[in-house]
Design a protein around this motif. Structure first.
Motif, mmCIF file in Angstrom:
data_model
loop_
_atom_site.group_PDB
_atom_site.id
_atom_site.type_symbol
_atom_site.label_atom_id
_atom_site.label_comp_id
_atom_site.label_asym_id
_atom_site.label_seq_id
_atom_site.Cartn_x
_atom_site.Cartn_y
_atom_site.Cartn_z
ATOM 1 N N LEU A 204 18.392 5.060 2.302
ATOM 2 C CA LEU A 204 17.095 4.560 1.859
ATOM 3 C C LEU A 204 16.005 5.145 2.750
ATOM 4 O O LEU A 204 16.195 5.301 3.957
ATOM 5 C CB LEU A 204 17.039 3.033 1.934
ATOM 6 N N VAL A 205 14.862 5.460 2.156
ATOM 7 C CA VAL A 205 13.750 6.055 2.905
ATOM 8 C C VAL A 205 12.468 5.306 2.568
ATOM 9 O O VAL A 205 12.189 5.024 1.401
ATOM 10 C CB VAL A 205 13.594 7.554 2.572
ATOM 11 N N TRP A 206 11.696 5.020 3.622
ATOM 12 C CA TRP A 206 10.367 4.455 3.434
ATOM 13 C C TRP A 206 9.376 5.602 3.474
ATOM 14 O O TRP A 206 9.275 6.300 4.491
ATOM 15 C CB TRP A 206 10.058 3.445 4.537
ATOM 16 N N GLY A 207 8.648 5.813 2.390
ATOM 17 C CA GLY A 207 7.685 6.900 2.312
ATOM 18 C C GLY A 207 6.366 6.490 2.936
ATOM 19 O O GLY A 207 5.665 5.612 2.426
ATOM 20 N N GLU A 208 6.013 7.125 4.043
ATOM 21 C CA GLU A 208 4.835 6.718 4.829
ATOM 22 C C GLU A 208 3.829 7.850 4.926
ATOM 23 O O GLU A 208 4.197 9.012 5.102
ATOM 24 C CB GLU A 208 5.286 6.287 6.229
ATOM 25 N N MET A 209 2.553 7.504 4.844
ATOM 26 C CA MET A 209 1.476 8.484 4.919
ATOM 27 C C MET A 209 1.020 8.671 6.365
ATOM 28 O O MET A 209 0.784 7.684 7.072
ATOM 29 C CB MET A 209 0.289 8.013 4.069
ATOM 30 N N PRO A 210 0.880 9.915 6.838
ATOM 31 C CA PRO A 210 0.274 10.135 8.149
ATOM 32 C C PRO A 210 -1.168 9.617 8.170
ATOM 33 O O PRO A 210 -1.958 9.918 7.274
ATOM 34 C CB PRO A 210 0.316 11.659 8.313
ATOM 35 N N GLY A 211 -1.505 8.866 9.186
ATOM 36 C CA GLY A 211 -2.801 8.221 9.224
ATOM 37 C C GLY A 211 -3.903 9.116 9.765
ATOM 38 O O GLY A 211 -3.669 10.070 10.497
ATOM 39 N N ALA A 212 -5.137 8.796 9.381
ATOM 40 C CA ALA A 212 -6.336 9.278 10.069
ATOM 41 C C ALA A 212 -6.785 8.155 11.000
ATOM 42 O O ALA A 212 -6.414 7.002 10.804
ATOM 43 C CB ALA A 212 -7.428 9.627 9.072
ATOM 44 N N TYR A 213 -7.589 8.473 11.992
ATOM 45 C CA TYR A 213 -7.978 7.454 12.970
ATOM 46 C C TYR A 213 -9.370 6.904 12.743
ATOM 47 O O TYR A 213 -9.724 5.870 13.317
ATOM 48 C CB TYR A 213 -7.857 8.017 14.389
ATOM 49 N N ALA A 214 -10.162 7.579 11.915
ATOM 50 C CA ALA A 214 -11.526 7.129 11.674
ATOM 51 C C ALA A 214 -11.599 6.359 10.361
ATOM 52 O O ALA A 214 -10.789 6.553 9.453
ATOM 53 C CB ALA A 214 -12.468 8.324 11.627
ATOM 54 N N PHE A 215 -12.589 5.471 10.275
ATOM 55 C CA PHE A 215 -12.940 4.854 8.997
ATOM 56 C C PHE A 215 -14.337 5.331 8.639
ATOM 57 O O PHE A 215 -15.322 4.999 9.299
ATOM 58 C CB PHE A 215 -12.907 3.327 9.098
ATOM 59 N N SER A 216 -14.420 6.151 7.601
ATOM 60 C CA SER A 216 -15.690 6.708 7.139
ATOM 61 C C SER A 216 -15.481 7.150 5.700
ATOM 62 O O SER A 216 -14.339 7.278 5.237
ATOM 63 C CB SER A 216 -16.099 7.914 7.991
ATOM 64 N N PRO A 217 -16.567 7.398 4.956
ATOM 65 C CA PRO A 217 -16.383 7.881 3.579
ATOM 66 C C PRO A 217 -15.521 9.137 3.501
ATOM 67 O O PRO A 217 -14.679 9.254 2.604
ATOM 68 C CB PRO A 217 -17.819 8.139 3.120
ATOM 69 N N LEU A 218 -15.700 10.076 4.437
ATOM 70 C CA LEU A 218 -14.906 11.298 4.416
ATOM 71 C C LEU A 218 -13.432 11.002 4.690
ATOM 72 O O LEU A 218 -12.537 11.537 4.013
ATOM 73 C CB LEU A 218 -15.433 12.301 5.439
ATOM 74 N N ALA A 219 -13.162 10.147 5.667
ATOM 75 C CA ALA A 219 -11.780 9.798 5.975
ATOM 76 C C ALA A 219 -11.113 9.114 4.788
ATOM 77 O O ALA A 219 -9.947 9.384 4.470
ATOM 78 C CB ALA A 219 -11.729 8.895 7.213
ATOM 79 N N VAL A 220 -11.849 8.231 4.117
ATOM 80 C CA VAL A 220 -11.311 7.547 2.941
ATOM 81 C C VAL A 220 -10.971 8.550 1.848
ATOM 82 O O VAL A 220 -9.875 8.527 1.272
ATOM 83 C CB VAL A 220 -12.314 6.499 2.422
ATOM 84 N N GLN A 221 -11.911 9.455 1.548
ATOM 85 C CA GLN A 221 -11.670 10.435 0.491
ATOM 86 C C GLN A 221 -10.462 11.306 0.806
ATOM 87 O O GLN A 221 -9.619 11.568 -0.063
ATOM 88 C CB GLN A 221 -12.913 11.303 0.311
ATOM 89 N N ARG A 222 -10.373 11.763 2.035
ATOM 90 C CA ARG A 222 -9.273 12.652 2.408
ATOM 91 C C ARG A 222 -7.920 11.955 2.290
ATOM 92 O O ARG A 222 -6.970 12.496 1.740
ATOM 93 C CB ARG A 222 -9.478 13.163 3.835
#
Length: 618
Positions: free
Chosen positions: A392-410
């Motif tokens: 079994l594998v948990w599919g996880e997204m690499p995080g960004a560290y900022a919260f901003s409109p650009l970070a959200v979009q990316r």
């Protein structure tokens, strides 16, 4: 309209590769011919001189797909690489290996992953760009090869990866020049396989398998190229030597030549009866990882095969209910390990394709039935071995560290691509878009960050409603199907009290968790979701050579003490009346984190049987 097998004559066959061996970079859409472009490329670490787009013979050699920070690349420069350039010659032999021919006249260039932003030229002609360092992309490069495609051509790739840009999804890659705390050296540029393949004028571009139930599978096929009308899609499924189903579907008439990509859904009923047992004999689990092989063919109006690919799927469902994780509708104890997917010599890129298989084998040999691929969208060939060997594998997204409109979009854009890439793998049983409030540091009090975390979870549910989603692994959950907690308490007796029974569960969920973080935020309430301890342990032990900067959350004095501590923590988990699963930190030592069950070179710190006994209790 769909017709079952037997009503129509079999199509004229095309050669289809059926041997899945973990080599092809896209294991669920396998073609019989492809050109592997990994190996020696030219490399420059420099600025934006446009002359480089035609090649740069004065550059150094690099071994693709290893990042320039790694020793495996032949460069081995771990500092900052904000812009790097690659060049490689495409030869007539490459085109022949790709299957280029009059019946396969289109050439598609594929990249498994390039971190973070890539631009691509052939012979100085721009062919496309892609942003997102963890997901695949491809370009039809036929026109760029010109009137004489079999001549030698120069392929150039520019990769931009700003080490200081914290709006990029980066996972555990450090933004400091030297690794610190829990972050590691960077992986810049090409870090997964590059390959070339020829396809017909209209081709099968993508497949998506979805379990409706244990007797029905839906296949979504994306077609690319120019259609002439009258085409049909044929899907055949088999298990071992047994034929399971064949379905044909007429494609919508186009009326005229059409170059618009289109999607077609096919419903595939799996019906069988063997020795009084029906479909359950085919169900996929870690203990019985049965895979159904499939061939997907595109037929022209005359019934001749225009394109054909090999694929596979697993019959399994994943969900939650009555406080448990459900695999195929039954309660299943998830015994997982945190897997960073990082190698000392090659960083996020596996040192070899065989290493991906060995990683899955080691995880199972240690007694685990699951892996949490931490802050990484892992190479699809790892998922192939998880499918094949049963993990079994948990599919996880690499995080960004900022919260901003650009970070959200990316992050939203790349998260959608990651879910789409991996949704067909039976081994993937849950989605994790965020971890420990990375990128949403104030989620406990900020409605905007709560909305963002819920949106990431809901995007996954919209794209794939068949798996549970964890909105923010570890704490501060605004909308999770599984409540997960990170707790590095080193004393097994204390851990046993914290997770003893339903009273302890209620106290945890209504108060502050082990990291002094609330478990539920943003109006989330306890609805009886399963609770899992998804990071614990992290016991430092360094046999042999000691790293001065090596650390763990607690430390052991020797191998016997180390095993005793791990056993005590697992005994506490096994004694809990409500925990639905756990995830030990971590599989291997990774740079300064010396809290792995294995050394960084994948050798066990004590005999592997001792580790397995601690993990499984037997």
């Amino acid at each position: 309209m769909s017709t079952l097998a037997g009503n129509d004559a079999a199509p004229t066959a095309l050669p289809v590769a059926t041997e899945q061996d973990g080599t092809y970079p896209r294991p669920q859409l396998l073609r019989s011919a492809w050109a592997d472009l990994d190996g020696t490329w030219s490399f420059r670490n420099d600025g934006d001189d446009p002359a480089w787009r035609g090649g740069f013979p004065d550059a150094r050699d690099i071994t693709v797909p290893f990042p320039p920070e790694s020793v495996a690349s032949g460069i081995g420069e771990p500092g900052f690489h904000p812009v790097v350039w690659y060049a490689r010659e495409l030869t007539a032999d490459d085109l022949a290996a790709a299957g280029y021919s009059p019946s396969q006249p289109r050439l598609v260039l594929h990249f498994g992953a390039v971190d973070h932003r890539a631009r691509v030229w052939i012979d100085g002609q721009f062919v496309g760009e892609h942003e997102g360092g963890h997901t695949p992309f491809s370009f039809d490069v036929t026109e760029a090869l010109g009137a004489d495609p079999e001549a030698a051509h120069t392929l150039v790739v520019r990769a931009e990866d700003d080490p200081l840009d914290v709006t990029q999804p980066r996972g555990k890659q450090d933004w400091h020049e030297e690794p610190h705390a829990i972050w590691y050296r960077r992986t810049t540029g090409i870090w997964q396989t590059v390959w070339l393949e020829a396809v017909p004028t209209v081709s099968i571009a993508a497949l998506r398998w979805t379990n409706v139930d244990h007797a029905t599978v839906r296949l979504t096929v994306r077609l690319a190229g120019v259609r002439s009308g009258g085409e049909r899609l044929r899907v055949e499924a088999r298990w071992a030597e047994e034929h399971l189903a064949t379905v044909e579907t007429n494609l919508p008439d186009v009326g005229r030549s059409s170059a618009i990509d289109s999607e077609v859904d096919v419903v595939l009923p799996i019906t069988r009866q063997t020795n009084g047992q029906a479909e359950d004999e085919l169900v996929w689990t870690p203990e019985t990882p049965r895979l159904v092989d499939a061939t997907v063919s595109l037929l022209d109006a005359d019934g001749s095969a225009v394109d054909a690919v090999a694929s596979y799927f697993g019959l399994r469902t994943a969900g939650t209910g009555q406080g448990a994780f459900l695999l195929n509708g039954r309660s299943y104890d998830v015994r997982s390990v945190l897997n960073q997917g990082y190698w000392p010599e090659s960083h996020l890129a596996a040192p070899s394709r065989a290493a991906l298989r060995r990683e899955v084998e080691l995880i199972k040999e240690l007694g685990f039935n699951a892996a949490r691929n931490h802050q990484k969208v892992e190479d699809p060939r790892f998922l192939w071995w998880a499918d094949k060997l049963g993990l079994l594998v948990w599919g996880e997204m690499p995080g960004a560290y900022a919260f901003s409109p650009l970070a959200v979009q990316r992050l939203v854009r790349e998260w959608m691509d990651a879910v789409e890439r991996d949704a067909s793998h039976p081994s993937i049983v849950t989605w994790v878009p965020a971890n420990e409030s990375w990128g949403v540091q104030h989620i406990a009090v900020d409605p905007a960050q709560q909305a963002y975390a819920r949106a990431l979870a809901d995007v996954a549910r919209a794209l794939d409603p068949t798996r549970p989603v964890i909105s923010n692994d570890g704490w501060e959950h605004p909308a999770s199907d599984i409540i997960t907690i990170h707790d590095y308490e080193g004393d097994g007796a204390v851990l046993a009290r914290t997770y003893a029974d339903d009273g302890a569960r209620a106290a945890l969920l209504r108060g502050t968790g082990p990291a002094d973080r609330r478990i539920l935020v943003g109006g989330a309430v306890d609805e009886g979701q399963p609770v899992m301890l998804t990071e614990f342990g992290g016991v430092n032990y360094q046999p042999g050579i000691q790293r001065e900067d090596g650390w763990g959350y607690t430390s052991a004095s020797d191998g016997d003490d180390w095993i005793a501590r791990i056993t005590g923590l697992y005994d506490a988990i096994r004694a809990s009346t409500f925990l639905a699963g756990s995830c030990y930190t971590q599989l291997t030592d990774t740079m300064q984190e010396t809290n792995g069950l294995l050394n960084a070179d994948r050798t066990p710190k004590v005999p592997i049987e001792q580790i397995r006994r601690a993990v499984t209790g037997r």
